[in-house]
Design an enzyme around this catalytic site. Structure first.
Site, PDB file in Angstrom:
ATOM      1  N   ASN A  23       0.810  -1.216   0.000  1.00  0.00           N
ATOM      2  CA  ASN A  23       0.000   0.000   0.000  1.00  0.00           C
ATOM      3  C   ASN A  23       0.848   1.274   0.000  1.00  0.00           C
ATOM      4  O   ASN A  23       0.391   2.312  -0.471  1.00  0.00           O
ATOM      5  CB  ASN A  23      -0.981  -0.018   1.180  1.00  0.00           C
ATOM      6  CG  ASN A  23      -2.101  -1.025   0.939  1.00  0.00           C
ATOM      7  OD1 ASN A  23      -2.267  -1.527  -0.179  1.00  0.00           O
ATOM      8  ND2 ASN A  23      -2.864  -1.337   1.984  1.00  0.00           N
ATOM      9  N   CYS A 117     -10.651  -4.786  -3.827  1.00  0.00           N
ATOM     10  CA  CYS A 117     -11.357  -5.850  -3.133  1.00  0.00           C
ATOM     11  C   CYS A 117     -12.789  -5.443  -2.825  1.00  0.00           C
ATOM     12  O   CYS A 117     -13.046  -4.317  -2.380  1.00  0.00           O
ATOM     13  CB  CYS A 117     -10.643  -6.191  -1.821  1.00  0.00           C
ATOM     14  SG  CYS A 117      -9.352  -7.399  -2.040  1.00  0.00           S
ATOM     15  N   ARG A 122     -17.073   1.520  -1.133  1.00  0.00           N
ATOM     16  CA  ARG A 122     -15.859   2.279  -0.837  1.00  0.00           C
ATOM     17  C   ARG A 122     -15.936   3.629  -1.544  1.00  0.00           C
ATOM     18  O   ARG A 122     -15.342   3.839  -2.596  1.00  0.00           O
ATOM     19  CB  ARG A 122     -14.627   1.473  -1.263  1.00  0.00           C
ATOM     20  CG  ARG A 122     -14.499   0.189  -0.451  1.00  0.00           C
ATOM     21  CD  ARG A 122     -13.396  -0.701  -0.921  1.00  0.00           C
ATOM     22  NE  ARG A 122     -12.092  -0.325  -0.400  1.00  0.00           N
ATOM     23  CZ  ARG A 122     -11.011  -1.092  -0.534  1.00  0.00           C
ATOM     24  NH1 ARG A 122     -11.073  -2.246  -1.153  1.00  0.00           N
ATOM     25  NH2 ARG A 122      -9.848  -0.694  -0.053  1.00  0.00           N
ATOM     26  N   PRO A 123     -16.680   4.577  -0.934  1.00  0.00           N
ATOM     27  CA  PRO A 123     -16.862   5.881  -1.573  1.00  0.00           C
ATOM     28  C   PRO A 123     -15.546   6.660  -1.649  1.00  0.00           C
ATOM     29  O   PRO A 123     -14.601   6.370  -0.914  1.00  0.00           O
ATOM     30  CB  PRO A 123     -17.858   6.599  -0.655  1.00  0.00           C
ATOM     31  CG  PRO A 123     -17.852   5.853   0.625  1.00  0.00           C
ATOM     32  CD  PRO A 123     -17.353   4.479   0.359  1.00  0.00           C
ATOM     33  N   ILE A 124     -15.509   7.656  -2.559  1.00  0.00           N
ATOM     34  CA  ILE A 124     -14.292   8.487  -2.653  1.00  0.00           C
ATOM     35  C   ILE A 124     -14.644   9.971  -2.484  1.00  0.00           C
ATOM     36  O   ILE A 124     -13.960  10.842  -2.996  1.00  0.00           O
ATOM     37  CB  ILE A 124     -13.515   8.244  -3.974  1.00  0.00           C
ATOM     38  CG1 ILE A 124     -14.426   8.393  -5.199  1.00  0.00           C
ATOM     39  CG2 ILE A 124     -12.854   6.877  -3.986  1.00  0.00           C
ATOM     40  CD1 ILE A 124     -13.640   8.474  -6.505  1.00  0.00           C
ATOM     41  N   GLN A 126     -14.312  11.884   0.019  1.00  0.00           N
ATOM     42  CA  GLN A 126     -13.302  12.686   0.710  1.00  0.00           C
ATOM     43  C   GLN A 126     -12.152  13.074  -0.227  1.00  0.00           C
ATOM     44  O   GLN A 126     -11.571  14.151  -0.097  1.00  0.00           O
ATOM     45  CB  GLN A 126     -12.744  11.944   1.930  1.00  0.00           C
ATOM     46  CG  GLN A 126     -13.787  11.586   2.960  1.00  0.00           C
ATOM     47  CD  GLN A 126     -14.505  12.809   3.510  1.00  0.00           C
ATOM     48  OE1 GLN A 126     -13.887  13.727   4.043  1.00  0.00           O
ATOM     49  NE2 GLN A 126     -15.810  12.842   3.365  1.00  0.00           N
ATOM     50  N   ILE A 327     -14.258  -0.586   9.929  1.00  0.00           N
ATOM     51  CA  ILE A 327     -13.820   0.184   8.751  1.00  0.00           C
ATOM     52  C   ILE A 327     -14.644  -0.151   7.510  1.00  0.00           C
ATOM     53  O   ILE A 327     -15.115   0.740   6.812  1.00  0.00           O
ATOM     54  CB  ILE A 327     -12.314  -0.049   8.456  1.00  0.00           C
ATOM     55  CG1 ILE A 327     -11.461   0.105   9.731  1.00  0.00           C
ATOM     56  CG2 ILE A 327     -11.835   0.899   7.350  1.00  0.00           C
ATOM     57  CD1 ILE A 327     -11.386   1.486  10.324  1.00  0.00           C
TER      58      ILE A 327
HETATM   59  C1  UD1 Z   1      -6.629   1.536   2.216  1.00  0.00           C
HETATM   60  C2  UD1 Z   1      -5.886   0.259   1.907  1.00  0.00           C
HETATM   61  C3  UD1 Z   1      -6.682  -0.941   2.391  1.00  0.00           C
HETATM   62  C4  UD1 Z   1      -7.051  -0.796   3.859  1.00  0.00           C
HETATM   63  C5  UD1 Z   1      -7.702   0.557   4.118  1.00  0.00           C
HETATM   64  C6  UD1 Z   1      -7.929   0.832   5.602  1.00  0.00           C
HETATM   65  C7  UD1 Z   1      -4.662   0.837  -0.107  1.00  0.00           C
HETATM   66  C8  UD1 Z   1      -4.516   0.657  -1.568  1.00  0.00           C
HETATM   67  N1  UD1 Z   1      -5.691   0.188   0.484  1.00  0.00           N
HETATM   68  O1  UD1 Z   1      -7.847   1.478   1.479  1.00  0.00           O
HETATM   69  O2  UD1 Z   1      -5.881  -2.110   2.197  1.00  0.00           O
HETATM   70  O3  UD1 Z   1      -7.966  -1.799   4.210  1.00  0.00           O
HETATM   71  O4  UD1 Z   1      -6.873   1.620   3.613  1.00  0.00           O
HETATM   72  O5  UD1 Z   1      -6.716   0.754   6.300  1.00  0.00           O
HETATM   73  O6  UD1 Z   1      -3.869   1.495   0.540  1.00  0.00           O
HETATM   74  N2  UD1 Z   1     -14.243   6.408   3.039  1.00  0.00           N
HETATM   75  C9  UD1 Z   1     -15.277   7.245   2.702  1.00  0.00           C
HETATM   76  N3  UD1 Z   1     -15.040   8.220   1.766  1.00  0.00           N
HETATM   77  C10 UD1 Z   1     -13.829   8.380   1.162  1.00  0.00           C
HETATM   78  C11 UD1 Z   1     -12.779   7.514   1.529  1.00  0.00           C
HETATM   79  C12 UD1 Z   1     -13.027   6.531   2.478  1.00  0.00           C
HETATM   80  O7  UD1 Z   1     -16.389   7.127   3.212  1.00  0.00           O
HETATM   81  O8  UD1 Z   1     -13.687   9.287   0.324  1.00  0.00           O
HETATM   82  C13 UD1 Z   1     -14.458   5.352   4.070  1.00  0.00           C
HETATM   83  C14 UD1 Z   1     -14.346   3.940   3.503  1.00  0.00           C
HETATM   84  O9  UD1 Z   1     -15.565   3.484   2.966  1.00  0.00           O
HETATM   85  C15 UD1 Z   1     -13.932   3.155   4.727  1.00  0.00           C
HETATM   86  C16 UD1 Z   1     -13.039   4.151   5.495  1.00  0.00           C
HETATM   87  O10 UD1 Z   1     -13.409   5.441   5.010  1.00  0.00           O
HETATM   88  O11 UD1 Z   1     -15.050   2.845   5.516  1.00  0.00           O
HETATM   89  C17 UD1 Z   1     -11.545   3.940   5.331  1.00  0.00           C
HETATM   90  O12 UD1 Z   1     -11.225   3.892   3.950  1.00  0.00           O
HETATM   91  P1  UD1 Z   1      -9.785   4.271   3.396  1.00  0.00           P
HETATM   92  O13 UD1 Z   1      -8.848   4.474   4.544  1.00  0.00           O
HETATM   93  O14 UD1 Z   1      -9.932   5.377   2.418  1.00  0.00           O
HETATM   94  O15 UD1 Z   1      -9.399   2.953   2.639  1.00  0.00           O
HETATM   95  P2  UD1 Z   1      -8.697   2.802   1.239  1.00  0.00           P
HETATM   96  O16 UD1 Z   1      -7.763   3.941   1.004  1.00  0.00           O
HETATM   97  O17 UD1 Z   1      -9.722   2.467   0.231  1.00  0.00           O
END
Ligand code: UD1
Length: 432
Positions: A23, A117, A122-124, A126, A327
């Site tokens: 990661n 996965c 997994r929204p984006i 933020q 999470i």
């Molecule tokens: C990264 C890791 C993944 C790990 C996760 C948490 C990578 C490529 N992947 O995933 O292996 O399981 O961190 O440690 O590094 N969320 C929102 N809006 C957003 C972004 C996130 O609601 O814009 C939520 C997600 O749905 C989740 C939480 O925030 O519930 C954490 O997500 P995030 O830390 O962003 O995970 P990833 O970056 O996808």
């Protein structure tokens, strides 16, 4: 289709060397295209997600030279396209880092929306909030996300949750934005710090990564660098748990013990011994372990990426344990597979209630995702008899030579084609 065939009930023993953090590498490779000078990145894990990202980087025109299995040179001066629409890129979550990297460098980018996965929605939002705060316009259309800006200007950004992806993406854009950016409530995972250190090695000015506030002073451009990626906390944790589950004795080398504290603490709490060295940990278990409560949390809490593995260990421990997943909402898909091996786990909402059993039976199981796949391999290493684990391409997304490393520790595991009856028969004959 390739699968692992495993004969269980053998304690793991010996030494294993951990590779670079997947990661961290995903963020670092994307950041590397932001310089027009050559960047050398070392300690790269040779896993599928990394190779897909490298292919995408090459596809937009960057020069990618694979120095060896674990080192790559990248030069972003030859980039011609700001659009990535490869089918394969949808398979990895970190495709969105290219959006941040290209937006920061060229003020425009278009990337197919990320996959990765399937462990919950997994929204984006933020990430997008961050891009917009820095001056970008963001549109989503036909599975593509497009961001562009006339000027990128630093801003004060408060993240609603400590998102790893959003923190890295905002750092990428802000590194080349005008003025100062402050990220509050950022993620603090070791790979956040590693990406920030790498950007700083290219001339960025990022302070506070790993703390509650990250401050970034934008610079005009980034220069050449040579950088070695940190060890993979989750690969290390997976071997720690496998050592404990098999009542083994394993020295796990090339790790940063501090990054493993939440895992070490839980293993010690349930009765395993964890000895820390400068860059290694030794995990020994001599008896059946005990029950506990685990809640996944952002770093420094217990990592969600270790949840399936530790739940598997607790499925074999004495008494009733609970594992709360805070999470991702859909990360218990492996429970049905474990049940087929004899585990007793009840899922209620985001809590798995685990009643420990004294042994598991070999079975035919299927990896539902990357970390759950590693957990099922761990279960098979403990189980009586022979198991097969299908869909191992999930496991190969994030574990380099998983079967080879386990064999080095004495495990009876082979990678075979599921159609290759001769190879399967040969394995069964060999292990008795
Ligand atoms: C990264 C890791 C993944 C790990 C996760 C948490 C990578 C490529 N992947 O995933 O292996 O399981 O961190 O440690 O590094 N969320 C929102 N809006 C957003 C972004 C996130 O609601 O814009 C939520 C997600 O749905 C989740 C939480 O925030 O519930 C954490 O997500 P995030 O830390 O962003 O995970 P990833 O970056 O996808």
């Amino acid at each position: 289709m390739e699968q692992y065939i495993i004969k269980g009930n053998t304690p793991l023993a010996g030494e294993v060397v951990i590779g670079g953090a997947k990661n961290a590498a995903l963020g670092i490779l994307a950041a590397a295209i932001m310089s027009d000078e050559t960047v050398l990145i070392d300690n790269l894990p040779d896993v599928r997600d990394i190779n897909v990202l490298l292919q995408a980087i090459e596809d937009i025109g960057a020069t990618v030279i694979r120095v060896d299995k674990h080192a790559v040179k990248i030069n972003g001066s030859t980039i011609k396209s700001m659009c990535i629409d490869l089918e394969i890129i949808k398979k990895i979550r970190a495709s969105y880092y290219l959006l941040g990297a290209m937006l920061g460098k060229y003020k425009q980018a278009k990337v197919a929306l990320p996959g990765g996965c399937n462990i919950g929605s997994r929204p984006i939002d933020q990430h997008i909030k961050g891009f917009k705060a820095l001056g970008a316009t963001v549109n989503m259309d036909h599975g593509m996300i497009e961001a562009s800006a006339d000027r990128l200007v630093g801003n004060h950004i408060y993240l609603d949750m400590a998102s790893v992806g959003a923190t890295i993406n905002i750092m990428l854009v802000a590194a080349l934005a005008e003025g100062k950016t402050i990220i509050e409530n950022p993620a603090k995972e070791p790979h956040i710090v590693d990406v920030a250190n790498f950007l700083n090695s290219m001339g960025a000015k990022i302070k506070g990564a790993g703390t509650d506030v990250i401050r970034i002073q934008g610079v005009e451009k980034l220069h050449a660098s040579e950088y070695s990626i940190i060890p993979d906390q989750i690969e290390a944790g997976t071997f720690m748990v496998a050592a404990a589950a098999t009542k083994g004795d394993v020295l796990i080398k090339n790790v940063i013990p501090k990054h493993l504290e939440s895992i070490s603490a839980k293993l010690e709490e349930i009765g395993a011994s964890v000895e820390e060295f400068d860059d290694a940990v030794r995990v020994v278990a001599t008896k059946r372990l005990s029950h506990t409560q685990i809640k996944t949390q952002p770093y420094p809490g217990f990592p969600t990426d270790m949840q399936p593995q530790i739940a598997t260990l607790l499925a074999l421990s004495e008494g009733t344990s609970t594992v709360t997943e805070n999470i991702f909402e859909n990360r218990f898909k492996y429970v049905d597979e474990l049940a087929r091996m004899g585990a007793s786990i009840k899922v209620e909402g985001n809590v798995a209630i685990i009643t420990g059993v004294s042994s598991l039976m070999g079975a035919q199981v299927s990896a539902p995702d990357l970390r759950a796949g590693a957990a099922l391999v761990t279960a098979a290493l403990v189980a009586d008899g022979v198991s097969t684990v299908d869909q191992i391409y999930f496991i190969e997304r994030g574990y380099e030579d998983f079967d080879l490393k386990l064999r080095g520790l004495g495990a009876n595991i082979e990678k075979v084609d599921s159609e290759d009856e001769k190879a399967i028969k040969k394995f069964k004959l060999k292990v008795g």
